[in-house]
Design a protein around this motif. Structure first.
Motif, PDB file in Angstrom:
ATOM      1  N   PHE A   4       0.833  -1.209   0.000  1.00  0.00           N
ATOM      2  CA  PHE A   4       0.000   0.000   0.000  1.00  0.00           C
ATOM      3  C   PHE A   4       0.861   1.250   0.000  1.00  0.00           C
ATOM      4  O   PHE A   4       0.625   2.186  -0.771  1.00  0.00           O
ATOM      5  CB  PHE A   4      -0.932  -0.005   1.213  1.00  0.00           C
ATOM      6  CG  PHE A   4      -1.639   1.300   1.424  1.00  0.00           C
ATOM      7  CD1 PHE A   4      -2.619   1.725   0.550  1.00  0.00           C
ATOM      8  CD2 PHE A   4      -1.296   2.120   2.496  1.00  0.00           C
ATOM      9  CE1 PHE A   4      -3.257   2.950   0.735  1.00  0.00           C
ATOM     10  CE2 PHE A   4      -1.927   3.327   2.687  1.00  0.00           C
ATOM     11  CZ  PHE A   4      -2.917   3.749   1.804  1.00  0.00           C
ATOM     12  N   ALA A   5       1.879   1.271   0.869  1.00  0.00           N
ATOM     13  CA  ALA A   5       2.751   2.450   0.951  1.00  0.00           C
ATOM     14  C   ALA A   5       3.468   2.688  -0.373  1.00  0.00           C
ATOM     15  O   ALA A   5       3.569   3.828  -0.846  1.00  0.00           O
ATOM     16  CB  ALA A   5       3.760   2.278   2.085  1.00  0.00           C
TER      17      ALA A   5
ATOM     18  N   ASP B 238      -3.836  12.095   4.237  1.00  0.00           N
ATOM     19  CA  ASP B 238      -5.052  11.533   4.823  1.00  0.00           C
ATOM     20  C   ASP B 238      -5.345  10.152   4.251  1.00  0.00           C
ATOM     21  O   ASP B 238      -5.767   9.238   4.983  1.00  0.00           O
ATOM     22  CB  ASP B 238      -6.248  12.458   4.577  1.00  0.00           C
ATOM     23  CG  ASP B 238      -6.142  13.760   5.355  1.00  0.00           C
ATOM     24  OD1 ASP B 238      -5.406  13.784   6.370  1.00  0.00           O
ATOM     25  OD2 ASP B 238      -6.782  14.744   4.953  1.00  0.00           O
ATOM     26  N   ARG B 239      -5.141   9.986   2.956  1.00  0.00           N
ATOM     27  CA  ARG B 239      -5.381   8.685   2.332  1.00  0.00           C
ATOM     28  C   ARG B 239      -4.423   7.640   2.880  1.00  0.00           C
ATOM     29  O   ARG B 239      -4.786   6.478   3.080  1.00  0.00           O
ATOM     30  CB  ARG B 239      -5.245   8.797   0.810  1.00  0.00           C
ATOM     31  CG  ARG B 239      -6.420   9.509   0.154  1.00  0.00           C
ATOM     32  CD  ARG B 239      -6.091  10.011  -1.232  1.00  0.00           C
ATOM     33  NE  ARG B 239      -5.715   8.941  -2.146  1.00  0.00           N
ATOM     34  CZ  ARG B 239      -5.227   9.155  -3.368  1.00  0.00           C
ATOM     35  NH1 ARG B 239      -5.026  10.403  -3.788  1.00  0.00           N
ATOM     36  NH2 ARG B 239      -4.924   8.150  -4.152  1.00  0.00           N
ATOM     37  N   PHE B 240      -3.184   8.046   3.145  1.00  0.00           N
ATOM     38  CA  PHE B 240      -2.208   7.122   3.693  1.00  0.00           C
ATOM     39  C   PHE B 240      -2.624   6.658   5.082  1.00  0.00           C
ATOM     40  O   PHE B 240      -2.626   5.455   5.384  1.00  0.00           O
ATOM     41  CB  PHE B 240      -0.830   7.770   3.739  1.00  0.00           C
ATOM     42  CG  PHE B 240       0.239   6.860   4.280  1.00  0.00           C
ATOM     43  CD1 PHE B 240       0.801   5.882   3.484  1.00  0.00           C
ATOM     44  CD2 PHE B 240       0.666   6.978   5.592  1.00  0.00           C
ATOM     45  CE1 PHE B 240       1.769   5.030   3.981  1.00  0.00           C
ATOM     46  CE2 PHE B 240       1.628   6.133   6.106  1.00  0.00           C
ATOM     47  CZ  PHE B 240       2.183   5.159   5.290  1.00  0.00           C
ATOM     48  N   GLU B 241      -2.978   7.615   5.936  1.00  0.00           N
ATOM     49  CA  GLU B 241      -3.384   7.264   7.294  1.00  0.00           C
ATOM     50  C   GLU B 241      -4.631   6.375   7.273  1.00  0.00           C
ATOM     51  O   GLU B 241      -4.747   5.402   8.033  1.00  0.00           O
ATOM     52  CB  GLU B 241      -3.650   8.535   8.112  1.00  0.00           C
ATOM     53  CG  GLU B 241      -2.419   9.394   8.359  1.00  0.00           C
ATOM     54  CD  GLU B 241      -1.369   8.718   9.240  1.00  0.00           C
ATOM     55  OE1 GLU B 241      -1.758   7.845  10.061  1.00  0.00           O
ATOM     56  OE2 GLU B 241      -0.188   9.048   9.122  1.00  0.00           O
ATOM     57  N   PHE B 242      -5.584   6.715   6.428  1.00  0.00           N
ATOM     58  CA  PHE B 242      -6.804   5.918   6.315  1.00  0.00           C
ATOM     59  C   PHE B 242      -6.484   4.498   5.866  1.00  0.00           C
ATOM     60  O   PHE B 242      -7.005   3.516   6.424  1.00  0.00           O
ATOM     61  CB  PHE B 242      -7.769   6.572   5.306  1.00  0.00           C
ATOM     62  CG  PHE B 242      -9.041   5.793   5.077  1.00  0.00           C
ATOM     63  CD1 PHE B 242     -10.158   6.009   5.878  1.00  0.00           C
ATOM     64  CD2 PHE B 242      -9.115   4.847   4.058  1.00  0.00           C
ATOM     65  CE1 PHE B 242     -11.326   5.299   5.671  1.00  0.00           C
ATOM     66  CE2 PHE B 242     -10.288   4.118   3.847  1.00  0.00           C
ATOM     67  CZ  PHE B 242     -11.381   4.345   4.655  1.00  0.00           C
TER      68      PHE B 242
ATOM     69  N   ALA C  33      -7.058   1.053   7.900  1.00  0.00           N
ATOM     70  CA  ALA C  33      -7.970   0.046   7.347  1.00  0.00           C
ATOM     71  C   ALA C  33      -7.295  -1.329   7.300  1.00  0.00           C
ATOM     72  O   ALA C  33      -7.916  -2.348   7.620  1.00  0.00           O
ATOM     73  CB  ALA C  33      -8.429   0.460   5.952  1.00  0.00           C
ATOM     74  N   ILE C  34      -6.024  -1.346   6.915  1.00  0.00           N
ATOM     75  CA  ILE C  34      -5.293  -2.622   6.873  1.00  0.00           C
ATOM     76  C   ILE C  34      -5.187  -3.214   8.274  1.00  0.00           C
ATOM     77  O   ILE C  34      -5.439  -4.409   8.486  1.00  0.00           O
ATOM     78  CB  ILE C  34      -3.893  -2.421   6.264  1.00  0.00           C
ATOM     79  CG1 ILE C  34      -4.013  -2.088   4.778  1.00  0.00           C
ATOM     80  CG2 ILE C  34      -3.024  -3.663   6.464  1.00  0.00           C
ATOM     81  CD1 ILE C  34      -2.715  -1.605   4.154  1.00  0.00           C
TER      82      ILE C  34
END
Length: 203
Positions: free
Chosen positions: A144-145, A190-194, A198-199
């Motif tokens: 993801f990262a 924000d998308r990264f933290e979300f 979620a993972i």
């Protein structure tokens, strides 16, 4: 050409530092053993003596990027530790032009890479997950990262939100059209933290 003085001893660390400088200045497509040799003012076989091939050089460059991640001062709580390690991983990728693209597809069993992986896996083990869940969650966080950071580093070319907004409409693609505003370039943090949350919540 580098500031390396005539008679200075060339070593693998110098080759990799030079390759990373080239990466930051010109991007991943410009990185090759020949380009590094030209920058150092040596023959290409001199560079290849230290790194063998371009693929091997890219592995060592990726490991050097991960070596910039500080593994001290981490939160004690396992979930918080995983999140902080993921943030530091992303920051290391972002600190180099095309950093995510460099790391994608390389699997260097090198000290810095193994040290980071051990810290991430250790935090997940401390959270109480079974071994398979730990392994797969670690991969999910890394993938993801890498994927999100690749998009973020390509944003100057054309942001995904811009691509979609020009291709979808409320009539032809109602679902995509409804959410396209949430894919703006400024939303990466924000998308990264979300995504990381979620993972972890699903593991």
């Amino acid at each position: 050409m580098t500031n390396r003085q005539q008679g200075d001893r060339l070593d693998p660390a110098t080759v990799i530092r030079t390759a990373l400088d080239l990466l930051d200045e010109k991007g991943l497509d410009a990185v090759s053993t020949r380009a590094v040799a030209d920058r150092l003012g040596v023959r290409i076989n001199t560079v290849q003596w230290h790194v063998k091939t371009k693929a091997r050089m890219l592995e060592l460059m990726a490991d050097a990027v991960l070596g910039e991640i500080r593994l001290t001062g981490l939160p004690p709580a396992p979930a918080d530790r995983v999140r902080e390690l993921a943030r530091r991983y992303r920051r290391a990728l972002l600190s180099h032009r095309d950093g995510a693209s460099l790391v994608v597809g390389t699997y260097p069993a090198e000290p810095n890479t193994l040290r980071f992986a051990d810290a991430l896996v250790g935090a997940l083990l401390d959270s109480g997950l079974d071994d398979r869940a730990v392994a797969w969650t670690a991969w999910a966080v890394i993938y993801f990262a890498l994927g999100l950071t690749q998009e973020e580093q390509a944003v100057d070319q054309r942001p995904l939100g811009d691509v979609l907004s020009g291709a979808v409409s409320a009539t032809t693609h109602p679902a995509l059209h409804r959410i396209v505003g949430h894919l703006a370039p400024g939303s990466f943090d924000d998308r990264f933290e979300f995504g990381v949350s979620a993972i972890l919540s699903g593991s």
